[in-house]
Design an enzyme around this catalytic site. Structure first.
Site, PDB file in Angstrom:
ATOM      1  CG  ASP A 130      -2.097   0.964   1.057  1.00  0.00           C
ATOM      2  OD1 ASP A 130      -2.428   1.338  -0.084  1.00  0.00           O
ATOM      3  OD2 ASP A 130      -2.662   1.374   2.080  1.00  0.00           O
ATOM      4  CB  ILE A 131       3.956   2.181  -1.845  1.00  0.00           C
ATOM      5  CG1 ILE A 131       4.726   1.022  -1.225  1.00  0.00           C
ATOM      6  CG2 ILE A 131       4.834   3.412  -1.972  1.00  0.00           C
ATOM      7  CD1 ILE A 131       5.185   1.267   0.180  1.00  0.00           C
TER       8      ILE A 131
END
Length: 82
Positions: A75-76
């Site tokens: 979840d960058i």
């Protein structure tokens, strides 16, 4: 538990984790002073080359450490970068 073992200056420390009595998991993270990259972009617009390079280097070093321990972030996004 794997996140608790991560030790890198660019990764928020996980102080504790477990399961609540209702079965929901929880994680206690250290408090980070400052603001997210999303907020920085919203308030000041585009980043300069040097600032961009610094952020990319910091994030990739942190991800490299996580990946070396078989941890994938998944979840960058600017909201998750301080």
């Amino acid at each position: 538990e794997a996140l608790i073992r991560l030790d890198h200056p660019n990764i928020v420390r996980i102080l504790d984790s477990g399961t609540l009595s209702d079965g929901n998991p929880f994680m206690v993270m250290e408090f980070i002073e400052g603001f997210s990259l999303r907020r920085r972009l919203r308030e000041k617009g585009k980043l300069g080359f040097d600032e961009t390079a610094h952020i990319i280097e910091s994030v990739t070093n942190a991800l490299g450490t996580a990946h070396s321990k078989k941890i994938l972030h998944r979840d960058i996004k600017p909201e998750n970068i301080m």
